[in-house]
Design an enzyme around this catalytic site. Structure first.
Site, short mmCIF file in Angstrom:
data_model
loop_
_atom_site.label_atom_id
_atom_site.label_comp_id
_atom_site.label_asym_id
_atom_site.label_seq_id
_atom_site.Cartn_x
_atom_site.Cartn_y
_atom_site.Cartn_z
N HIS A 1 36.50 51.38 29.66
CA HIS A 1 35.78 50.10 29.76
C HIS A 1 34.42 50.30 30.42
O HIS A 1 33.38 49.82 29.93
CB HIS A 1 36.59 49.10 30.59
CG HIS A 1 37.74 48.49 29.86
ND1 HIS A 1 37.63 47.90 28.62
CD2 HIS A 1 39.05 48.33 30.22
CE1 HIS A 1 38.81 47.44 28.25
NE2 HIS A 1 39.69 47.69 29.20
N HIS B 1 41.91 54.39 30.95
CA HIS B 1 41.71 53.08 30.34
C HIS B 1 40.53 52.36 31.00
O HIS B 1 39.61 51.88 30.31
CB HIS B 1 42.99 52.25 30.48
CG HIS B 1 42.93 50.90 29.84
ND1 HIS B 1 43.54 50.60 28.63
CD2 HIS B 1 42.31 49.74 30.21
CE1 HIS B 1 43.31 49.35 28.31
NE2 HIS B 1 42.57 48.80 29.26
N GLU B 2 40.54 52.30 32.33
CA GLU B 2 39.47 51.59 33.04
C GLU B 2 38.15 52.35 32.94
O GLU B 2 37.08 51.74 32.85
CB GLU B 2 39.86 51.39 34.51
CG GLU B 2 41.11 50.57 34.73
CD GLU B 2 41.05 49.20 34.09
OE1 GLU B 2 39.93 48.65 33.93
OE2 GLU B 2 42.11 48.68 33.70
N GLY C 1 33.96 17.02 35.99
CA GLY C 1 33.65 18.44 36.06
C GLY C 1 34.93 19.23 36.27
O GLY C 1 36.03 18.65 36.39
N PRO C 2 34.85 20.55 36.32
CA PRO C 2 36.06 21.39 36.48
C PRO C 2 36.72 21.16 37.83
O PRO C 2 36.08 20.68 38.78
CB PRO C 2 35.51 22.81 36.35
CG PRO C 2 34.07 22.71 36.71
CD PRO C 2 33.62 21.35 36.24
N PRO C 3 38.00 21.49 37.96
CA PRO C 3 38.69 21.33 39.25
C PRO C 3 38.03 22.17 40.34
O PRO C 3 37.64 23.30 40.11
CB PRO C 3 40.11 21.85 38.95
CG PRO C 3 40.27 21.72 37.48
CD PRO C 3 38.91 21.95 36.89
N THR D 1 35.68 14.89 44.66
CA THR D 1 36.25 14.08 45.75
C THR D 1 35.40 14.20 47.01
O THR D 1 35.23 13.22 47.75
CB THR D 1 37.70 14.51 46.02
OG1 THR D 1 38.45 14.46 44.80
CG2 THR D 1 38.35 13.59 47.04
N GLY E 1 33.94 19.71 43.56
CA GLY E 1 33.44 18.86 44.66
C GLY E 1 33.34 17.39 44.34
O GLY E 1 32.58 16.69 45.01
#
Length: 639
Positions: free
Chosen positions: A420, A416-417, A194-196, A201, A199
């Site tokens: 969006h 600009h924001e 799975g992705p880093p 480990t 969980g």
């Protein structure tokens, strides 16, 4: 450190340093003046010589004048210098220069002794110390000690399916006869991928804490050394230890370091790594059913593992440990906030909704950041304000309050924001805008945070089309207001082009080219098996692809332009509020979009009466639905 001091190599190193210091000390002593033989005879005749030491073997004289000056002089072999000195009443000493056999032997053997000592010291350092010279062939796996603090399945949240699978592994080891009576074979290996930060480990530690059997933990990179055959030897030793202590569990973290596809890499691969992998395959396949040894491995790159490692009989189970959903994030937050002083207004459900796409490690970091911020502000409990700020810090980095931005640039970033946010609000298939800010964070001069209302796993074409328009909203706003564009839309254009290309070439969403996947994925073996795309279509089709990508991006641009022209008054209001307050939360933005004035912190601000609010025409807001590809993305004003 104690092992290094006790080792023989350490004392050899001390000896070498002492010899070098002695040599440098002796080399710094003042050298006597060299006289010519004629000069020496003249000073001898003049009675200036006080005492001398005759070195017969070297045919040299070391002496001292009455003035205190030291000198040395060479004489010819046949010259009888002793009588000359006696006649002048000079104190004379003779050195026969007879060498000791032991001294000669020591001088001759010293280089070999030093070489052996240096080699021993380097071997012990390379293998982490120890008293055995050849211990580097032994496994360096760490065995879990019973008195260590244990992690149990109660400490793991958000990955319930993986926990259920691993609970069954624990039952296999505790009561194997129950399954063998049914003719079932105990799984030999479990691969967690799975992705880093998801969980993997932590799950392995929980298995170690729950299983109550010997647990051997090692990293994939610890197998391979610079010496040929060391990795294979360590694999053999590890499995011998596990079989001796059966039933037991072996955990290999980052197995892709040793289990990478054979034949990958320039020149055909690394022979030592491949030998280690071959030995691992043999040991896993050679398990006896009665051994009761299970290997658990973790990786975030299952695509590069060797197929022989993944076949049934080796890793029988492959468990996906993915990003947690809404419920999983809430459970993870309960684990990480346990024992921490929380304010009464804290809502973990709201925080879970604010953090789509976060892994368990991200959530743990967020809670820790909020605790640090609360301590910095001298608070006795963690407040919602600190948790909200911690989320922004994890996603976009800390605020750069000291960055000086001119009023002109501040106005550009605000429009600009606002572009969006307004386009995202007006389109029916985009997610709600949660926050807008023109405060610089990380590499972004400003950002618009858009969060989904719920977790979703499929993306519709209409949602991608609306996302293209939303991404281009910032650039269109700059064109409308200032008649010019800036570099702030670089990341927006990059993402819009990438989405349009995927719609055409991968998702089959082009009306003209139809439901086709264009561009063959090829695994370049000698470049590490990284996926690369090469065209499997003609130049004419490539031209059509470029036209379709251009058409989709232009369509999004035109749609954003139409919305902003129609809602220009709202665009101005949002931009003006951003310039004044720098950050707008969801509620304040909704007030602006609904035609109301934003709340101000100033006490002199005039209050809006109920009659004025009622007299204003209400704006019909289209119903929101759908999710974007990766929820919770930032809309940066600058890459």
């Amino acid at each position: 450190m104690k092992k290094i001091i006790r080792s023989a190599g350490f004392y050899f190193l001390i000896l070498i340093i002492a010899l070098f210091l002695a040599q440098s000390f002796l080399g710094n002593q003042p050298k006597p003046k060299e006289y010519a033989f004629n000069t020496f005879i003249k000073k001898l005749e003049a009675g200036e010589v006080k005492e001398v030491l005759i070195r017969n073997k070297d045919h040299a004289v070391d002496g001292e004048l009455k003035s205190g000056e030291k000198f040395t002089v060479n004489y010819e072999e046949n010259f009888d210098i002793t009588d000359k000195l006696i006649t002048k009443d000079v104190i004379t000493k003779v050195d026969s220069q007879k060498e000791s056999i032991w001294l000669v032997a020591f001088i001759n053997l010293l280089p070999f002794v030093l070489i052996i000592g240096i080699w021993l010291f380097m071997m012990q350092q390379m293998q982490g110390g120890g008293n055995k010279v050849m211990s580097f062939g032994k496994s360096r796996a760490k065995r879990l000690v019973q008195n260590q603090p244990k992690v149990t399945f109660k400490d793991v949240a958000g990955v319930d399916e993986a926990v259920e699978e691993l609970k069954e592994i624990k039952e296999f080891l505790a009561n194997p006869a129950k399954f063998q009576a049914m003719g079932a074979r105990i799984p030999k290996g479990v691969l967690l991928y799975g992705p880093p930060g998801s969980g993997k480990t932590l799950l392995a530690r929980a298995v170690a804490g729950e299983a109550e059997v010997p647990f051997f933990s090692i990293s994939g990179s610890e197998f391979v050394e610079m010496f040929v055959g060391v990795g294979a030897s360590r694999v053999r030793d590890l499995f011998e230890q596990a079989k001796t202590n059966a039933p037991s569990i072996i955990f290999v973290d980052e197995i892709d370091a040793v289990g990478r596809h054979r034949g990958a890499g320039l020149g055909g691969g690394h022979d030592e790594r491949e030998q280690t992998l071959n030995q691992l395959l043999v040991e896993m396949d050679g398990f006896d059913v009665k051994d009761n040894v299970i290997i658990i491995a973790a990786t975030n790159r299952p695509d590069i593992l060797d197929p022989a490692l993944l076949r049934p009989g080796r890793f029988d189970r492959q468990i996906v440990v993915g990003r947690p959903d809404l419920r999983g994030r809430e459970e993870i937050l309960k684990v990480h906030t346990k024992g921490k002083p929380l304010a009464k207004n804290i809502s973990l459900n709201v925080l879970a909704r604010r953090t789509p796409g976060f892994t368990g490690a991200d959530l743990a970091n967020m809670v820790n950041e909020s605790a640090l911020l609360s301590a910095r502000h001298n608070k006795k409990a963690i407040d919602m304000k600190e948790l909200e700020e911690a989320i922004d810090r994890v996603v976009a980095g800390p605020e750069k309050k000291n960055r000086l931005i001119s009023d002109k640039e501040k106005k550009t970033i605000a429009y600009h924001e606002a572009g969006h946010a307004l386009v995202a609000h007006a389109l029916p298939n985009t997610d709600p805008v949660h926050k807008i800010s023109i405060i610089s964070r990380g590499r972004a001069l400003g950002y618009t945070l858009i969060l989904p209302a719920e977790d979703r796993y499929l993306v519709r074409k209409s949602e991608l089309v609306d996302e293209l328009a939303m991404l281009l909203g910032g650039r269109v706003a700059e064109e409308m207001i200032f008649g010019d564009v800036t570099t702030g839309a670089q990341n927006d254009l990059e993402r819009a082009t990438k989405i349009a290309r995927k719609m055409v070439c991968e998702y089959g969403m082009s009306e003209k080219l139809g439901p086709l996947t264009l561009g063959k994925k090829q695994e370049e073996v000698f470049l590490g098996r990284d996926l690369s795309s090469r065209p499997d279509y003609s130049g004419e089709i490539a031209y059509e692809i470029d036209k379709e990508i251009r058409r989709m991006v232009d369509k999004g641009h035109d749609e954003a332009e139409e919305i902003l022209k129609r809602e220009k008054k709202k665009l101005d209001k949002i931009a003006k509020a951003l310039i004044e307050k720098e950050t707008l939360e969801k509620d304040e933005l909704q007030r602006l979009l609904n035609g109301r004035r934003p709340r101000r912190s100033s006490s002199k601000t005039q209050k809006v009466t109920k009659e004025k609010i009622k007299s204003k025409k209400k704006v019909k807001v289209p119903k929101k639905k759908g999710v974007i590809d990766i929820p919770g993305k930032l809309r940066p004003a600058e890459s």
